[in-house]
Design a protein around this motif. Sequence first.
Motif, mmCIF file in Angstrom:
data_model
loop_
_atom_site.group_PDB
_atom_site.id
_atom_site.type_symbol
_atom_site.label_atom_id
_atom_site.label_comp_id
_atom_site.label_asym_id
_atom_site.label_seq_id
_atom_site.Cartn_x
_atom_site.Cartn_y
_atom_site.Cartn_z
ATOM 1 N N ILE A 64 4.876 -1.480 -5.915
ATOM 2 C CA ILE A 64 3.893 -0.603 -4.925
ATOM 3 C C ILE A 64 2.979 -0.837 -5.498
ATOM 4 O O ILE A 64 1.569 -0.803 -4.712
ATOM 5 C CB ILE A 64 4.337 0.780 -5.611
ATOM 6 N N GLY A 67 0.816 -3.709 -4.203
ATOM 7 C CA GLY A 67 0.206 -3.552 -2.622
ATOM 8 C C GLY A 67 -0.500 -3.036 -2.661
ATOM 9 O O GLY A 67 -1.323 -2.656 -2.119
ATOM 10 N N THR A 68 -1.056 -1.737 -3.043
ATOM 11 C CA THR A 68 -2.180 -0.630 -3.364
ATOM 12 C C THR A 68 -3.138 -1.291 -3.567
ATOM 13 O O THR A 68 -4.575 -1.723 -3.457
ATOM 14 C CB THR A 68 -1.971 0.970 -4.027
ATOM 15 N N ASP A 89 -3.114 5.630 -5.650
ATOM 16 C CA ASP A 89 -2.818 5.182 -4.157
ATOM 17 C C ASP A 89 -1.014 5.944 -4.323
ATOM 18 O O ASP A 89 -0.416 5.927 -3.276
ATOM 19 C CB ASP A 89 -3.376 4.301 -3.024
ATOM 20 N N TYR A 93 1.297 7.418 -1.402
ATOM 21 C CA TYR A 93 2.829 7.003 -1.592
ATOM 22 C C TYR A 93 4.435 7.320 -1.212
ATOM 23 O O TYR A 93 5.227 7.463 -0.910
ATOM 24 C CB TYR A 93 2.920 5.709 -1.651
ATOM 25 N N SER A 405 8.523 4.220 -0.883
ATOM 26 C CA SER A 405 7.357 3.470 -0.942
ATOM 27 C C SER A 405 7.020 2.981 -1.166
ATOM 28 O O SER A 405 6.050 1.813 -0.161
ATOM 29 C CB SER A 405 7.303 4.684 -2.651
ATOM 30 N N VAL A 409 4.514 0.521 1.361
ATOM 31 C CA VAL A 409 3.144 -0.580 1.974
ATOM 32 C C VAL A 409 3.692 -1.533 2.052
ATOM 33 O O VAL A 409 2.168 -1.811 2.153
ATOM 34 C CB VAL A 409 3.195 -0.534 -0.097
#
Length: 571
Positions: A64, A67-68, A89, A93, A405, A409
């Motif tokens: 995650i 990705g953020t 972020d 999520y 989550s 993403v």
Amino acid sequence: MKKKLTWSLILTTFFLFLPQTVHAEEVQSSLANSIGWMTLIPPIIAIILAFVTKNVVLSLFVGIFSGTIIMQFYNDTNILMAIFNGFMDIVDYILNSLADPWNAGIILQVMTIGGLIALITSMGGAQAVAESLAKKAKGPISAQIITWALGILIFFDDYANALIVGPIMRPVSDKMNISRERLAFVIDATAAPIAGIALVSTWIGYEVGLINDAYQSIGQEVNAYGVFLQTIPYRFYNILMLLFVVVTSLTLREFGPMKKAQERARDTGLLVDETSEVETGDEEQEVLNKEKASIWNALIPIGSLIVFSFLGFYMNGRSEILSGDNSMLAQTITNAPLSFETIRETFGASDASIVLFQAALISSIIALVMGVTQDLFNFSKGIEIWVNGMKTLMITGVVLLLAWSLSSVMNELGTADYLVSLLGDTLPPVLLSSVIFILGAIISFSTGTSYGTMGILMPLAIPLATALQPGNPDFVIMSAGAVLTGAIFGDHSSPISDTTILSSMGAGSNLIDHVKTQLPYALAVGTISIVFGYLPSAMGLNIWIILPITFAATIAMVFILGRKVDTTEQS
């Protein structure tokens, strides 16, 4: 060594972000087009780290986070701010995943069924069932076949399958010295594969709806349920996986990591790898009074769960349809409330996450009252047992939240869109169904969702198949079947899939050990589905000739690759 490799993977990912910058307006048009293959970084990191570290929570979190950071960095932010804002972020999520009604229902359902199982166990119901089944399960063959049969019986929902069959069969399986990895595989292989092709299930409405919408997009009005029925013979992976479980159970033949797991259980008595941590919170619940242990202390609460689930699917779906815009369907339900069409449509329209939570709550109350009336515990003690049962599944809830989550993403990054773009504009008709199957498997494996994959590919597959062979309806139906079964293949194999997580939890297995042992089996069955199924079908061979060939190929593969491992016999 593992720690060094883990940090190397993380740092490498961060530095991969540095070579390019993309302007904000380019990002707004299509992030997937802007960053291309980098949309694959989050799932790749999560999956690799999961196998390397065997720590699913850490792996999903880092996936995650990567990705953020990508999204922040490609929004004209420098790398340090991208790291900081990307970390912030993550909380959004996770909160959004928990706020989603479906996800919240699944969490409540999982925890409530955990409490129910704890009550049943404390009343001696699970022990009595295990002892009863053990009399019928004379060895590892019958134990696995009974597990398979229970999975088939709970055909209506894959989540319910994973949560019910595991706790019931675990004591029987353990007595036969069957590894937890093998038990998790049998449970997982009879969850989505059977729910996806059942004539009535919580999947049916979604699948039929996708088929209907795809045909409407090319201007064709069809009986979508009829088309769904016609796709079933082309759902090679679902059918062959169910057969594969039976064949390997009857012959006790295993190969790959599963063979090693079964040999470990046979030679050392270790049902789980001692180097692996079971993230399911699997704990032994004390039986309060063994003399009062009765099979009815399990059958009545679990039977109530199934009965109230069926009633809930009907009532919830009926309410949804009657309040919707489809007046013809509403009229059908009103005029024929107990017809097969009504039951099928109401099951498909119901919210399974809420219904199963409600059914589990009612069943928990029934179990609580039974325990009190039998003087096994008072209400306060019963509620304490129920809450403690919920607590043991807290880690499962955490893993599910992180998996959802990560899926969110990847949705924003356009991971699935990028993978679909790899299909290209031109493709030989003979390869279409195979490519759709493979692409569906890759997308669902990467994203952990079969539903999402079906929703992405079905609107593409049916129009494309119609364009390639306009006068061949069987070709279109085969392509639709490839979408539905390819999505289940990938989801069945993915370590970030909710059904995979729940199956390992129900069996008391380590999640990554479950994935490692199951993946070669899934790939083997998937390969047979392509080579002996989709390719001959696309060449025009009759499906009723192809199916026996695929059956023979599956059985032959088990005998060629597999070696017998009887866990009740010392080597």
